[in-house]
Design an enzyme around this catalytic site. Structure first.
Site, short mmCIF file in Angstrom:
data_model
loop_
_atom_site.label_atom_id
_atom_site.label_comp_id
_atom_site.label_asym_id
_atom_site.label_seq_id
_atom_site.Cartn_x
_atom_site.Cartn_y
_atom_site.Cartn_z
N ASP A 26 0.86 -1.18 0.00
CA ASP A 26 0.00 0.00 0.00
C ASP A 26 0.90 1.23 0.00
O ASP A 26 2.02 1.19 0.53
CB ASP A 26 -0.92 0.02 1.22
CG ASP A 26 -2.20 0.83 0.97
OD1 ASP A 26 -2.08 2.02 0.62
OD2 ASP A 26 -3.29 0.27 1.11
N ILE A 27 0.41 2.32 -0.58
CA ILE A 27 1.20 3.55 -0.60
C ILE A 27 0.69 4.57 0.41
O ILE A 27 1.30 5.61 0.62
CB ILE A 27 1.23 4.20 -2.00
CG1 ILE A 27 -0.18 4.55 -2.46
CG2 ILE A 27 1.93 3.30 -3.00
CD1 ILE A 27 -0.22 5.38 -3.74
N ILE A 49 1.86 -0.63 -6.59
CA ILE A 49 1.84 -1.97 -7.15
C ILE A 49 2.45 -2.00 -8.55
O ILE A 49 3.07 -2.98 -8.96
CB ILE A 49 0.40 -2.54 -7.17
CG1 ILE A 49 0.41 -4.02 -7.57
CG2 ILE A 49 -0.49 -1.73 -8.10
CD1 ILE A 49 1.04 -4.93 -6.58
N SER A 68 -8.07 -4.75 -2.92
CA SER A 68 -9.13 -3.79 -2.63
C SER A 68 -8.76 -2.48 -3.31
O SER A 68 -8.23 -1.57 -2.68
CB SER A 68 -9.28 -3.60 -1.11
OG SER A 68 -10.35 -2.75 -0.82
N CYS A 71 -11.83 2.92 -4.21
CA CYS A 71 -13.26 2.87 -4.55
C CYS A 71 -13.78 4.18 -5.12
O CYS A 71 -14.90 4.22 -5.64
CB CYS A 71 -14.07 2.48 -3.32
SG CYS A 71 -14.03 3.71 -1.99
N GLN A 72 -12.99 5.26 -5.05
CA GLN A 72 -13.48 6.57 -5.47
C GLN A 72 -13.99 6.60 -6.91
O GLN A 72 -14.96 7.32 -7.21
CB GLN A 72 -12.39 7.64 -5.27
CG GLN A 72 -12.05 7.93 -3.82
CD GLN A 72 -10.89 7.05 -3.34
OE1 GLN A 72 -10.65 5.97 -3.87
NE2 GLN A 72 -10.17 7.54 -2.34
#
Length: 258
Positions: A26-27, A49, A68, A71-72
């Site tokens: 994750d960033i 990624i 995941s 979602c925006q």
């Protein structure tokens, strides 16, 4: 990225998964801080990624990928730009990369309700079909698993067939070509889901008024009086709660008729 335990036969006979987290990626620094606190021994990489080459990924030999994506691009409160949103770049990269990971056996994707009607969804399901995976899609809420939080989410679970495009059943539950909104019926003598009806009191770190966490997150009287009409007010015995962010609050307040 996950790997199965060395003894696949034992895993299957016990109907349980023993997984080793190969890498978490994750960033977001805040998300990484929380993850590191809860899983201090995990190999956590603060990288995008897309910066991982296919050679780096295959060197990990992952059996399972849990993903995941942001979602925006799909949420009802956003612009719904879908695959054209720059935040979909990582998902697009994985759609291109997954067919080149021979060790991969399973994939789970989670996202917001609305993803099921997106172009991104069409691209990933088409890729999975071409790569020899079978998949099932769901719209489910944690309350259906006994977790006291009501938040409908999209889930896609995919499993590589024994042979490409095989019609052999891959799952321990009855599948459907349609999007499922209820937990599927389990096949006989297969997996045992961990379902239990929990209450809010059972998952809170602290519920005592003198506790540090209680005081730290206590809603002020000013905010309570101003927005009580959109708050989900429950007690410790509640088996369902609502999840909301700042955007959810604006949406709810906009629907109130005064």
């Amino acid at each position: 990225f996950f790997k199965f335990s060395p003894s696949e036969a034992e895993r299957l006979s016990n109907h349980a998964f023993s997984l080793e987290v190969v890498t978490a990626i994750d960033i977001n620094t805040s998300a990484n801080s929380v993850y590191k606190h809860n899983f201090p021994r995990t190999n956590l990489r603060g990288r995008n990624i897309q910066s991982f080459s296919i050679e780096e990924i295959n060197a990990m030999s992952p059996d399972v990928i849990l993903m995941s994506p942001p979602c925006q691009p799909f949420t009802r409160t956003g612009l719904q730009k879908d695959i054209a949103d720059a935040r979909c770049t990582a998902l697009s990269y994985l759609i291109e990369t997954i067919p080149a990971i021979p060790s991969l056996q399973c994939l789970l994707l989670e996202n917001v309700k609305g993803f099921e009607g997106s172009r991104s969804r069409d691209l990933i399901t088409s890729m999975l079909t071409r790569a020899g995976f079978r998949f099932q899609e769901f719209l489910l809420s944690p309350t259906q698993f006994g977790v006291p939080n009501s938040r409908t989410r999209y889930y896609l679970i995919a499993k590589r067939s024994p042979a490409a495009h095989s019609s052999e059943a891959s799952f321990c539950f009855e599948t459907s070509s349609e999007l499922m909104t209820e937990l599927p019926k389990l096949k006989a003598n297969t997996c045992n889901p961990l379902l239990s009806r929990m209450t809010l009191h059972g998952i809170l770190d602290s519920t005592h008024p003198s506790g540090d966490l209680y005081r730290r997150y206590l809603v002020s009287d000013k905010d309570l009086l101003r927005r009580f009409h959109v708050f989900d007010i429950v007690n410790g015995k509640a088996s369902s709660t609502n999840c909301f962010t700042k955007a959810y609050t604006h949406y709810a307040e906009g629907k109130i008729d005064y």
